[in-house]
Write a protein that holds these residues in place. Structure first.
Motif, PDB file in Angstrom:
ATOM      1  N   TYR A   1      34.652  39.232  42.509  1.00 47.13           N
ATOM      2  CA  TYR A   1      35.867  39.314  43.319  1.00 47.13           C
ATOM      3  C   TYR A   1      36.976  39.987  42.311  1.00 47.13           C
ATOM      4  N   HIS A   2      36.832  41.411  42.401  1.00 45.66           N
ATOM      5  CA  HIS A   2      37.571  42.026  41.352  1.00 45.66           C
ATOM      6  C   HIS A   2      39.164  42.005  41.695  1.00 45.66           C
ATOM      7  N   PHE A   3      39.861  42.070  40.423  1.00 46.29           N
ATOM      8  CA  PHE A   3      41.458  42.225  40.458  1.00 46.29           C
ATOM      9  C   PHE A   3      41.639  43.216  39.523  1.00 46.29           C
ATOM     10  N   ASP A   4      41.194  44.330  40.150  1.00 51.15           N
ATOM     11  CA  ASP A   4      41.508  45.926  39.374  1.00 51.15           C
ATOM     12  C   ASP A   4      42.878  46.238  39.293  1.00 51.15           C
ATOM     13  N   PHE A   5      43.563  45.873  38.561  1.00 48.72           N
ATOM     14  CA  PHE A   5      45.243  46.496  38.542  1.00 48.72           C
ATOM     15  C   PHE A   5      45.427  46.371  36.722  1.00 48.72           C
ATOM     16  N   ASN A   6      46.254  47.203  36.673  1.00 46.72           N
ATOM     17  CA  ASN A   6      46.941  47.359  35.279  1.00 46.72           C
ATOM     18  C   ASN A   6      48.605  47.443  35.292  1.00 46.72           C
ATOM     19  N   GLN A   7      49.252  47.495  33.998  1.00 53.33           N
ATOM     20  CA  GLN A   7      50.431  47.689  34.003  1.00 53.33           C
ATOM     21  C   GLN A   7      51.025  48.987  34.798  1.00 53.33           C
ATOM     22  N   ARG A   8      49.991  49.867  34.954  1.00 56.01           N
ATOM     23  CA  ARG A   8      50.284  51.298  35.710  1.00 56.01           C
ATOM     24  C   ARG A   8      50.278  51.235  37.141  1.00 56.01           C
ATOM     25  N   ASN A   9      49.085  50.761  37.662  1.00 53.48           N
ATOM     26  CA  ASN A   9      49.009  50.433  39.095  1.00 53.48           C
ATOM     27  C   ASN A   9      49.395  49.302  39.791  1.00 53.48           C
ATOM     28  N   ILE A  10      50.044  48.322  38.998  1.00 55.38           N
ATOM     29  CA  ILE A  10      50.232  46.866  39.445  1.00 55.38           C
ATOM     30  C   ILE A  10      50.966  47.375  40.966  1.00 55.38           C
ATOM     31  N   TYR A  11      51.773  48.180  41.074  1.00 53.05           N
ATOM     32  CA  TYR A  11      52.582  47.988  42.529  1.00 53.05           C
ATOM     33  C   TYR A  11      52.017  48.987  43.444  1.00 53.05           C
ATOM     34  N   GLU A  12      50.688  49.564  42.955  1.00 45.99           N
ATOM     35  CA  GLU A  12      50.099  50.510  44.315  1.00 45.99           C
ATOM     36  C   GLU A  12      48.834  49.360  44.799  1.00 45.99           C
TER      37      GLU A  12
ATOM     38  N   GLY B   1      50.789  39.387  22.947  1.00 44.34           N
ATOM     39  CA  GLY B   1      50.310  39.959  24.114  1.00 44.34           C
ATOM     40  C   GLY B   1      50.130  39.342  25.118  1.00 44.34           C
ATOM     41  N   LEU B   2      49.762  37.678  24.881  1.00 46.45           N
ATOM     42  CA  LEU B   2      49.827  36.804  26.003  1.00 46.45           C
ATOM     43  C   LEU B   2      51.181  36.603  26.690  1.00 46.45           C
ATOM     44  N   THR B   3      52.007  36.422  25.691  1.00 47.45           N
ATOM     45  CA  THR B   3      53.304  35.879  26.238  1.00 47.45           C
ATOM     46  C   THR B   3      54.031  36.839  26.793  1.00 47.45           C
TER      47      THR B   3
ATOM     48  N   MET C   1      47.253  27.401  39.255  1.00 50.00           N
ATOM     49  CA  MET C   1      47.897  27.948  37.933  1.00 50.00           C
ATOM     50  C   MET C   1      47.082  28.281  37.052  1.00 50.00           C
ATOM     51  N   HIS C   2      45.936  27.794  36.617  1.00 47.15           N
ATOM     52  CA  HIS C   2      44.924  28.314  35.731  1.00 47.15           C
ATOM     53  C   HIS C   2      44.387  29.713  36.472  1.00 47.15           C
ATOM     54  N   PHE C   3      44.008  29.796  37.717  1.00 50.54           N
ATOM     55  CA  PHE C   3      43.801  31.072  38.257  1.00 50.54           C
ATOM     56  C   PHE C   3      44.855  32.217  38.008  1.00 50.54           C
ATOM     57  N   PHE C   4      46.099  31.715  38.216  1.00 53.36           N
ATOM     58  CA  PHE C   4      47.251  32.730  37.954  1.00 53.36           C
ATOM     59  C   PHE C   4      47.260  33.562  36.662  1.00 53.36           C
ATOM     60  N   ILE C   5      47.051  32.506  35.612  1.00 50.65           N
ATOM     61  CA  ILE C   5      47.135  32.690  34.051  1.00 50.65           C
ATOM     62  C   ILE C   5      46.110  33.732  33.923  1.00 50.65           C
ATOM     63  N   HIS C   6      44.897  33.496  34.359  1.00 53.88           N
ATOM     64  CA  HIS C   6      43.751  34.391  34.091  1.00 53.88           C
ATOM     65  C   HIS C   6      43.852  35.832  34.659  1.00 53.88           C
ATOM     66  N   VAL C   7      44.328  35.689  35.891  1.00 48.98           N
ATOM     67  CA  VAL C   7      44.770  37.024  36.408  1.00 48.98           C
ATOM     68  C   VAL C   7      45.520  37.955  35.693  1.00 48.98           C
ATOM     69  N   LEU C   8      46.771  37.229  35.009  1.00 45.25           N
ATOM     70  CA  LEU C   8      47.695  37.830  34.306  1.00 45.25           C
ATOM     71  C   LEU C   8      47.078  38.505  33.071  1.00 45.25           C
ATOM     72  N   MET C   9      46.027  37.541  32.495  1.00 38.66           N
ATOM     73  CA  MET C   9      45.494  37.846  31.450  1.00 38.66           C
ATOM     74  C   MET C   9      44.719  39.348  31.320  1.00 38.66           C
ATOM     75  N   ARG C  10      44.490  39.894  32.584  1.00 39.95           N
ATOM     76  CA  ARG C  10      43.905  41.376  32.717  1.00 39.95           C
ATOM     77  C   ARG C  10      44.978  42.534  32.566  1.00 39.95           C
TER      78      ARG C  10
END
Length: 298
Positions: free
Chosen positions: A53-64, A185-187, A167-176
């Motif tokens: 179940y991919h969560f393919d997004f990054n800082q550039r395409n996060i809003y798209e 980098g994490l903060t 919350m564990h899931f939220f954090i690991h989504v953010l880690m991407r």
């Protein structure tokens, strides 16, 4: 005996999930059999078909990323079902117990003390079964795209607390979104998800609201769940890091390789530092504010 105990826990949860499958919002492997092979315990389970179940997004395409909200909402619904499972194996864990263990951990590792932690009010935590390692790569999407499956139940915890898997899931989504494995980098991505107004934090807000509504949790308690989650997660990561040090295997997803010479100094431990940051900046947390949730300032 530890492996046998772990297998027995996984055996129990797979059977329990099978018995509850008609009301759950996800699928899981089915228990087949267990036993000994060459004096080593094993557990056989069914193969789960699907794609990660991919969560393919990054800082550039996060809003798209239009389907990001739907994906996270599907996961949230699945976790609501898991949290509602009743079992005689569920053990009561109190907030004071978590804080006591965390304070011991801080003293042992000489971490910087935060006086606000001692003033944090106790919370009557709602206990539940939790997956224990609820991260994106343990979620599969069926080939028909109609349902999700949750795999790898080896870390199932019967002394869990609601909201902890989410919350564990939220954090690991953010880690991407991390630009590096350093503490900075994490903060930076944790601030993006919990302290800034953006697409991701709004999705986290709405998912948290739905989760709280379904489980009968008051909105003004969610921030406390967040703090106690960070304490519990700090203990979890400390245990994992200690084992990695003993095995002479540096956990690169936690530490920058550039810090390897200081690996035995667990003052570098991320989650304790982020908890201190969160306590100092509690009035700035955006995830449970504004039109999404009412948050009582402690």
């Amino acid at each position: 005996w530890k492996l046998t105990k772990k297998i027995n826990r996984e055996k129990y949860i797979l059977r329990k999930l099978e018995s509850e499958k008609d009301r759950l919002q996800f699928q899981a492997p089915s228990y087949i059999l267990d036993g000994l092979h060459n004096k080593s315990p094993y557990l056989a389970q069914s193969i789960v078909k699907g794609n990660q179940y991919h969560f393919d997004f990054n800082q550039r395409n996060i809003y798209e990323n239009a389907d990001l909200e739907q994906k996270i909402f599907n996961v949230t619904k699945a976790l609501v079902g898991l949290a509602k499972i009743k079992s005689e194996k569920i053990k009561k864990v109190s907030s004071s117990e978590i804080r006591k263990k965390y304070n011991h951990y801080q003293d042992k590792r000489n971490l910087v003390q935060d006086f606000q932690l001692n003033n944090l009010e106790n919370l009557d935590l709602k206990n539940s079964i939790i997956h224990g390692d609820f991260v994106p790569h343990n979620i599969l999407l069926s080939n028909s795209n109609k349902y999700i499956s949750i795999i790898d139940w080896t870390d199932v915890d019967f002394s869990g607390v609601v909201f902890f898997d989410l919350m564990h899931f939220f954090i690991h989504v953010l880690m991407r979104l991390r630009s590096s494995t350093s503490f900075e980098g994490l903060t930076s991505v944790l601030k993006l998800g919990f302290f800034e107004e953006n697409q991701v934090s709004k999705i986290f807000q709405s998912s948290s609201k739905y989760y709280a509504d379904q489980l009968g949790i008051d909105y003004d308690e969610i921030q406390l769940y967040f703090y106690y989650f960070l304490m519990r997660y700090a203990l979890y990561e400390n245990k994992k890091i200690s084992k990695s040090i003993q095995a002479k295997s540096i956990p690169t997803h936690i530490f920058s390789m550039n810090d390897s010479n200081n690996i035995n100094n667990l003052q570098l431990e991320y989650w304790s530092s982020f908890l201190n940051y969160s306590l100092k900046n509690r009035s700035s947390i955006t995830i449970w504010k504004d039109s999404y949730l009412y948050l009582r300032v402690l």
